[in-house]
Design a protein around this motif. Structure first.
Motif, PDB file in Angstrom:
ATOM      1  N   THR A   1       3.414  -7.460 -12.204  1.00  0.00           N
ATOM      2  CA  THR A   1       4.665  -6.756 -11.948  1.00  0.00           C
ATOM      3  C   THR A   1       5.031  -6.940 -10.483  1.00  0.00           C
ATOM      4  OG1 THR A   1       4.121  -5.107 -13.633  1.00  0.00           O
ATOM      5  CG2 THR A   1       5.847  -4.550 -12.062  1.00  0.00           C
ATOM      6  N   LEU A   2       6.172  -7.569 -10.257  1.00  0.00           N
ATOM      7  CA  LEU A   2       6.618  -7.836  -8.888  1.00  0.00           C
ATOM      8  C   LEU A   2       7.854  -7.002  -8.585  1.00  0.00           C
ATOM      9  CD1 LEU A   2       6.221 -11.721  -8.715  1.00  0.00           C
ATOM     10  CD2 LEU A   2       4.596  -9.955  -8.036  1.00  0.00           C
ATOM     11  N   SER A   3       7.839  -6.387  -7.362  1.00  0.00           N
ATOM     12  CA  SER A   3       8.941  -5.534  -6.932  1.00  0.00           C
ATOM     13  C   SER A   3       9.530  -6.085  -5.654  1.00  0.00           C
ATOM     14  CB  SER A   3       8.417  -4.148  -6.628  1.00  0.00           C
ATOM     15  OG  SER A   3       8.957  -3.201  -7.376  1.00  0.00           O
ATOM     16  N   GLY A   4      10.857  -6.347  -5.663  1.00  0.00           N
ATOM     17  CA  GLY A   4      11.529  -6.846  -4.475  1.00  0.00           C
ATOM     18  C   GLY A   4      11.041  -8.225  -4.058  1.00  0.00           C
ATOM     19  N   ASN A   5      11.294  -8.575  -2.815  1.00  0.00           N
ATOM     20  CA  ASN A   5      10.822  -9.853  -2.264  1.00  0.00           C
ATOM     21  C   ASN A   5       9.379  -9.667  -1.841  1.00  0.00           C
ATOM     22  OD1 ASN A   5      13.359 -11.191  -2.499  1.00  0.00           O
ATOM     23  ND2 ASN A   5      14.079 -10.010  -0.742  1.00  0.00           N
ATOM     24  N   THR A   6       8.492 -10.191  -2.637  1.00  0.00           N
ATOM     25  CA  THR A   6       7.068  -9.928  -2.415  1.00  0.00           C
ATOM     26  C   THR A   6       6.219 -11.092  -2.883  1.00  0.00           C
ATOM     27  OG1 THR A   6       5.334  -8.279  -2.835  1.00  0.00           O
ATOM     28  CG2 THR A   6       6.724  -8.858  -4.678  1.00  0.00           C
ATOM     29  N   THR A   7       4.979 -11.107  -2.407  1.00  0.00           N
ATOM     30  CA  THR A   7       3.992 -12.094  -2.836  1.00  0.00           C
ATOM     31  C   THR A   7       2.773 -11.366  -3.375  1.00  0.00           C
ATOM     32  OG1 THR A   7       4.722 -13.754  -1.236  1.00  0.00           O
ATOM     33  CG2 THR A   7       2.510 -13.992  -2.129  1.00  0.00           C
ATOM     34  N   TYR A   8       2.379 -11.751  -4.570  1.00  0.00           N
ATOM     35  CA  TYR A   8       1.218 -11.147  -5.217  1.00  0.00           C
ATOM     36  C   TYR A   8       0.039 -12.103  -5.087  1.00  0.00           C
ATOM     37  CZ  TYR A   8      -1.813  -9.347  -8.939  1.00  0.00           C
ATOM     38  OH  TYR A   8      -2.880  -8.855  -9.658  1.00  0.00           O
ATOM     39  N   GLU A   9      -1.074 -11.566  -4.618  1.00  0.00           N
ATOM     40  CA  GLU A   9      -2.280 -12.385  -4.483  1.00  0.00           C
ATOM     41  C   GLU A   9      -3.073 -12.322  -5.780  1.00  0.00           C
ATOM     42  OE1 GLU A   9      -6.322 -12.902  -1.784  1.00  0.00           O
ATOM     43  OE2 GLU A   9      -4.844 -11.352  -1.275  1.00  0.00           O
ATOM     44  N   LEU A  10      -3.195 -13.468  -6.415  1.00  0.00           N
ATOM     45  CA  LEU A  10      -3.985 -13.578  -7.639  1.00  0.00           C
ATOM     46  C   LEU A  10      -5.416 -13.911  -7.231  1.00  0.00           C
ATOM     47  CD1 LEU A  10      -3.743 -13.609 -10.790  1.00  0.00           C
ATOM     48  CD2 LEU A  10      -3.487 -16.088 -10.596  1.00  0.00           C
ATOM     49  N   LYS A  11      -6.275 -12.909  -7.307  1.00  0.00           N
ATOM     50  CA  LYS A  11      -7.657 -13.096  -6.891  1.00  0.00           C
ATOM     51  C   LYS A  11      -8.424 -13.874  -7.952  1.00  0.00           C
ATOM     52  CE  LYS A  11      -7.657  -9.012  -3.965  1.00  0.00           C
ATOM     53  NZ  LYS A  11      -8.274  -7.686  -3.677  1.00  0.00           N
TER      54      LYS A  11
END
Length: 920
Positions: A881-891
């Motif tokens: 789930t991504l909110s706004g301008n963001t980067t999610y780190e997939l560990k």
């Protein structure tokens, strides 16, 4: 060295093929072109051609040259009424001429020598049209010799608009039935319009570059049945008098307005006024035709019964100018927004049509019919019953249940021919009445040659409910008499086999106990083929014409001439062997496959049969309940179409999916209808989504499925000349419907509502998909939606509630059981994200990386699916789930074996301007 014969043949084929509508034309909008001839085939020079968009009322004009040819380019996609006039000739007219973006539509007309038009015979005792005495007073007004006032800073506050008459004179119409129904203002004034919603502010901004409008004006022509006259008379800012220095100019503006309404906009303002005069307790309407300094073709409407073009909304600001034509802003009343009751489900109808009993005859192209309408009164006190009937179909007589003649209104076919029936007494709410309407005309059915006919006015060849924008569901019983060598195919089902009365066939069709929003028929020299499909439970029928329409016959003839000159073999042309019936088996197989898929996914239809019928239109299809109209070009093979339209046009995906799309309308559009134009995206979008299921199952090629959605994505995000170089998704949300198209935005409706409406359902499906149970959750939701609203019209909010009923834990982003986040973004919004997935696969097979969402607002939220391919195809391993301008780190994610590749949204699961999967 070039071979002379080859050059000749290529030139000939180029000339021939340009007479057919092409799918790929590199110019903005569509094009109408053709020749205007006299009865002997000679060119008519200097004839004026007017093409008027039946939705926006925008008009385009041209004149014929010395060869009688004309061309009108840059037409926004839509249905047009084309009127041809020339001195010494009767007017030529074609209605519902469909123009698609990038298409060339041929239109040749022969004009008849002008003569006195024959009067339709009225049965003995019948009342003539337009003889109601109050209506005659309204219609015959030619002056503004009534009350006059000088005004100073007089403010008229109307719903969503404020008119300030700074200085000048206002001249009122002569009272009718004791009421003043209009006025003309000349002077200096200002109009302010402030839309109440962000969506409407953004729509208005397309036309004026601002979210609100402030416009200076020098004249107004007002029409009203509300209290405007009393407000002016009682105001301290107005001084009532007689005479007036600008009286002659006011009279001129009034008459210009009459001509505008009657000749161009085809809007019978007097009929609408009459309806309120006969119900004096009504609140009344107000309209203003604004002579602005910047925008001089603006019209403001307020109607508590809903403004026809945007009903159920009561307010509309529109322009009929050539460069800024469009529906600028439309909205509900302020108190509805304050109370939270503003809705596309509002019902402003004054009657509900319960049943049609149509008895009709066809001779040549002339239709003679009687329709017995059973109606239920909805608004107490109603006397004027508004109905929609194709203008050239002329009413001869109207009677009530006791056979007593009723007054009716129907002006000339080439003017404001709106039909209204006047009851002798006010109708009682919820009481049922019957009225019988006899009518006839020769332009509703058109002969395209070779036994090919096309019904032009699909929903107004019979009297429809004038207060219902998208059809009034009713029972239809139809009896038709027609030449025995022609086949008649109707909606519903035949009551019994057609019988013969001499040379005349008699067919009886009925919808049984199933109410239909619209009814129609196809008619031609058909060859029939059918199959009873036990799997779906429907009888699948195919009707193909035994001969080709004249336009394609001419192509064949020219090719034969070329072949006779010994040049055809060098072109590889095989068009001489065209037959649409050769594709009958293929068409039936496609229909079987599509209906089986849709039955399994959406549930059973309330119909027992579906007819695929050929129509002599080259570039579009339509679907009525049980009856699908297919372009004859869809029944040509790909080789033939390619020779006609070129490689791009001949292999266009339109041909692959036009059948499945139109068949899907049996579910989406007919079994499940829509409340208003705000909800029509579900009909077109869901039908387009259904075609993707056809691609998924029948094409049996995952790449075809992905390609299908990639094509839709490009339609949505790419600016083209057809959309006036605007990116369609930026124009507005899908709920703006046909208002998305305008002189400023071209055919944005087609490039947004169809593909984005489909994408919305596609994204819901992919979010509900489960690795163990597959599509079972989505199928349960969509079937529940269908069963809950079986054979009814629905709103967008109805659909939202059905999805929320089946919401998954992952989709419940706000932890409240609601999908406001999704619908606000994708249905009511215009944002479009961009994604990038940079990933690495370690030596032990573990997966890691970064997923970035960009180009969105801080509140934008989306579920982004992650897939891996272990060598046997893509497998979904989860979502983030991504909110706004963001980067999610997939560990680091441990996997049983190293994946060959990984990716996000690999099935175009999320609509985006860009999706990049990059292995590091």
């Amino acid at each position: 060295m070039f071979h002379k014969g080859r050059i000749l043949c290529c030139a000939l084929l180029t000339a021939v093929l340009l007479t057919l509508p092409l799918l790929v034309v590199h110019s903005a909008g569509g094009r109408l072109e053709g020749k205007i001839l006299d009865p002997n085939g000679a060119a008519v020079v200097g004839a004026e051609i007017k093409a008027t968009d039946e939705g926006t009322k925008q008009t385009f004009t041209a004149r014929t040259d010395q060869q009688g040819r004309f061309k009108i380019e840059g037409l926004p996609a839509g249905n047009y009424t084309v009127i041809v006039s020339a001195k010494g000739f009767s007017e030529g007219r074609k209605v519902s001429v469909k123009v698609d973006d990038g298409a060339v539509v041929p239109l040749d007309l022969r004009l008849e020598i002008s003569r006195v038009e024959a009067v339709v015979a009225v049965p003995t005792g019948g009342l003539k049209a337009n003889t109601d005495p109050v209506y005659q007073q309204l219609r015959q007004q030619t002056d503004v010799a009534g009350n006059f006032a000088t005004v100073n800073n007089l403010v008229l506050k109307k719903e969503g608009a404020e008119f300030t008459l700074r200085s000048g004179e206002i001249y009122f119409f002569t009272p009718v039935e004791g009421r003043v129904t209009g006025a003309v203002f000349i002077g200096e004034g200002e109009l302010k319009v402030v839309p109440p919603t962000e969506i409407e502010k953004n729509t208005l901004k397309i036309f004026v570059n601002e979210p609100t409008l402030t416009e200076q004006f020098t004249s107004l022509v007002l029409r009203f049945t509300d209290k405007t006259f009393d407000e002016v008379k009682a105001s301290a800012n107005a001084s009532m008098a007689s005479g007036g220095a600008q009286a002659a100019r006011a009279r001129e503006l009034f008459r210009e307005n009459q001509t505008l309404l009657r000749k161009r906009l085809r809007d019978n303002a007097e009929l609408r006024t009459l309806a309120d005069l006969y119900v004096p307790e009504r609140e009344g309407f107000f309209s203003a035709f604004i002579g602005g300094r910047r925008y001089n073709k603006l019209v403001y409407y307020f109607d508590p019964l809903g403004v026809a073009l945007v009903s159920p909304e009561e307010v509309l600001l529109t322009s009929y100018g050539e460069s800024d034509a469009g529906l600028w802003t439309a909205f509900h009343r302020a108190d509805e927004y304050a109370k939270g009751t503003a809705s596309s489900s509002e019902d402003h109808r004054v009657i509900d049509i319960v049943r049609h009993e149509i008895d009709a005859s066809i001779k040549g192209t002339r239709l003679t019919a009687t329709d017995v309408l059973t109606i239920r009164a909805l608004a107490p006190g109603t006397r004027v019953i508004p109905l929609s009937l194709f203008g050239p179909l002329r009413v001869g007589r109207v009677t009530d249940e006791q056979g007593k003649d009723l007054n009716f209104i129907q002006e000339a076919k080439d003017e404001d021919s709106d039909l209204g029936v006047i009851a002798t007494q006010p109708l009682e709410a919820e009481k049922t009445y019957k009225i019988t309407i006899q009518y006839e005309g020769g332009e509703a059915l058109r002969d395209s040659g070779g036994g090919n006919y096309i019904l032009g006015p699909r929903s107004t060849w019979y009297p429809n409910n004038g207060g219902s924008q998208f059809g009034d569901r009713a029972i239809f019983d139809m009896t038709f008499r027609y030449p025995k060598n022609i086949t008649f195919v109707g909606t519903g089902a035949p009551v019994e086999p057609a019988t013969l009365e001499g040379d005349v066939a008699v067919a009886k069709w009925s919808s049984g106990t199933t109410e239909l929003a619209v009814a129609g028929f196809n008619y031609g020299r058909f060859k029939k083929k059918e199959i009873a499909d036990k799997n779906s439970g429907y009888n699948i029928e195919f009707y193909g014409n035994q001969e080709l329409p004249d336009e394609l016959k001419q192509v064949q003839k020219d090719i034969e001439v070329a072949n006779g000159n010994g040049v055809g073999n060098q072109t590889g042309t095989t068009l001489g062997a065209i037959s649409t019936n050769s594709m009958a088996d293929s068409a039936i197989a496609d229909a079987q496959n599509a209906t089986r898929i849709y039955n399994a996914w959406f549930g059973k239809l309330p119909y027992t049969r579906i007819a695929m019928t050929q129509q002599p239109a080259a570039g579009f299809g339509q679907a009525w309940p049980t009856l699908v109209y297919m372009p004859y070009t869809a029944f040509l093979d790909e080789t033939q179409r390619t020779q006609l339209f070129g490689v791009g046009g001949g292999t266009n995906s339109f041909w692959r999916y036009v059948g499945p799309h139109e068949l899907a309308h049996q579910w989406w559009g007919h079994m499940i209808g829509w409340d208003s134009y705000h909800d029509q995206w579900m009909s077109e979008g869901f039908a387009e989504f259904s075609a993707s299921l056809y691609a998924w199952y029948v094409r049996k090629d995952l790449n075809k499925f992905v390609d299908f959605w990639e094509e839709k994505r490009k339609d949505i995000i790419e600016a083209t000349p057809q959309t006036r170089n605007r990116k369609p998704y930026t124009v507005g949300p899908v709920t703006q419907g046909y208002r998305l198209s305008s002189a400023k935005t071209g055919g944005a409706y087609q490039f947004l509502v169809y593909p984005k409406g489909a994408y919305i359902l596609h994204m819901i499906r992919m979010m509900m998909f489960d690795r163990q149970t597959g599509d079972s959750r989505f199928q349960a939701m969509i079937k529940d939606f269908v069963q809950t609203h079986y054979n009814k019209n629905v709103s967008t909010e109805d659909f939202k509630q059905s999805v929320e009923k089946h919401i998954t834990k992952e989709m419940d982003v706000d932890k409240n059981g609601k999908l406001d986040w999704f619908f606000d973004e994708w249905v009511y919004g215009t944002e479009m994200p961009e994604y990038r997935f940079e990933y690495q696969v370690a030596a032990d097979g573990s997966l890691s990386g970064h997923i970035t969402q960009s180009n969105v607002s801080p509140k934008f939220v989306m579920l982004v699916p992650i897939y891996i391919d272990l060598g046997k195809g893509w497998v979904k391993i989860g979502s983030v789930t991504l909110s706004g301008n963001t980067t999610y780190e997939l560990k680091s994610i441990k996997l049983p074996t190293p994946p060959k590749k990984a990716g996000i949204c690999v099935f175009n699961d999320v609509l985006a301007t860009s999706i990049q999967n990059v292995k590091g």
